[in-house]
Design an enzyme around this catalytic site. Structure first.
Site, PDB file in Angstrom:
ATOM      1  N   CYS A   9      -5.442   3.575   3.948  1.00 19.41           N
ATOM      2  CA  CYS A   9      -4.739   4.125   2.776  1.00 19.41           C
ATOM      3  C   CYS A   9      -3.769   3.105   2.199  1.00 19.41           C
ATOM      4  O   CYS A   9      -3.524   3.075   0.999  1.00 19.41           O
ATOM      5  CB  CYS A   9      -3.975   5.392   3.145  1.00 19.41           C
ATOM      6  SG  CYS A   9      -5.056   6.746   3.646  1.00 19.41           S
ATOM      7  N   CYS A  44      -2.414   6.476   8.073  1.00 17.56           N
ATOM      8  CA  CYS A  44      -3.745   5.959   7.732  1.00 17.56           C
ATOM      9  C   CYS A  44      -3.669   4.511   7.253  1.00 17.56           C
ATOM     10  O   CYS A  44      -3.133   4.232   6.178  1.00 17.56           O
ATOM     11  CB  CYS A  44      -4.341   6.880   6.663  1.00 17.56           C
ATOM     12  SG  CYS A  44      -5.699   6.196   5.713  1.00 17.56           S
TER      13      CYS A  44
END
Ligand SMILES: [Zn+2]
Length: 150
Positions: A72, A69
Site C-alpha cells: 500500500c 500493508c
C-alpha cells in the site's frame, strides 16, 4: 449539514494559499484565491463513503489500504501525485479497510491494496495489488480520457 462531511486543508498548487476542502461536495474544489482546481484527496469510512464516492460528479479513485500493508505504501505516493496532477478531474478517496471492513466486503476487496475507479457512482474498474507506478498511472489516465465531464 452532514456531520461526516469533514473539512481538511490543502495548499493550492498554483498560489500556495491554504484552502479548506470537504470530503464531499458537488463538483470539484477550486482555490478561493486564484481559482485553480485543488487536489482532492480525502479519507472516507462507512458513514462518509456514499457522499464522498457514490455521489461524486467527478471520477473517484478509491484506495483500499491498511497501515500494516507494505505494498500500500508503494501505491500511496502515486495516487497522491495523480490527485495533484489531475486536480479538478479526479478525486482520490482513501479507505482504511481495517476501520471499514463492511465497505471492503461490499466491494469484494480480497486483498490490499485494491484500487477501484468510480464514475457516476458506479465501480467501473479495479486493480488489486501494487502495479508499477507507470502501469497504475496509465490505467487511471486511460479511464479519465474517456470520462471527462463535459
Ligand atoms: Zn490558488
Amino acid at each position: 449539514m452532514d456531520t461526516n462531511n469533514r473539512v481538511s486543508t490543502v495548499d493550492c498548487p498554483g498560489c500556495g494559499r491554504a484552502n479548506r476542502v470537504r470530503t464531499a461536495a458537488s463538483g470539484a474544489p477550486h482555490c478561493g484565491a486564484c481559482g485553480k482546481p485543488l487536489p482532492w484527496l480525502v479519507d472516507a469510512d462507512e458513514s462518509s463513503f456514499h457522499a464522498a464516492v457514490e455521489q461524486s460528479s467527478v471520477p473517484v479513485l478509491v484506495d483500499f489500504w491498511a497501515p500494516w500493508c507494505g505494498p500500500c505504501r508503494i501505491v500511496e505516493p502515486v495516487v497522491e501525485e495523480l490527485s495533484r496532477e489531475r486536480a479538478g478531474h479526479l478525486k482520490v478517496v482513501k479507505v482504511n479497510s481495517d476501520v471499514a471492513p463492511e465497505l471492503a466486503q461490499r466491494f469484494n476487496v480480497r486483498g490490499i491494496p485494491t484500487l477501484i475507479l468510480f464514475a457516476k457512482g458506479q465501480a467501473v474498474d479495479r486493480v488489486t495489488g501494487a502495479p508499477s507506478p507507470a502501469t497504475l498511472r496509465g490505467w487511471v489516465e486511460r479511464h479519465l480520457a474517456t470520462r471527462q465531464p463535459t
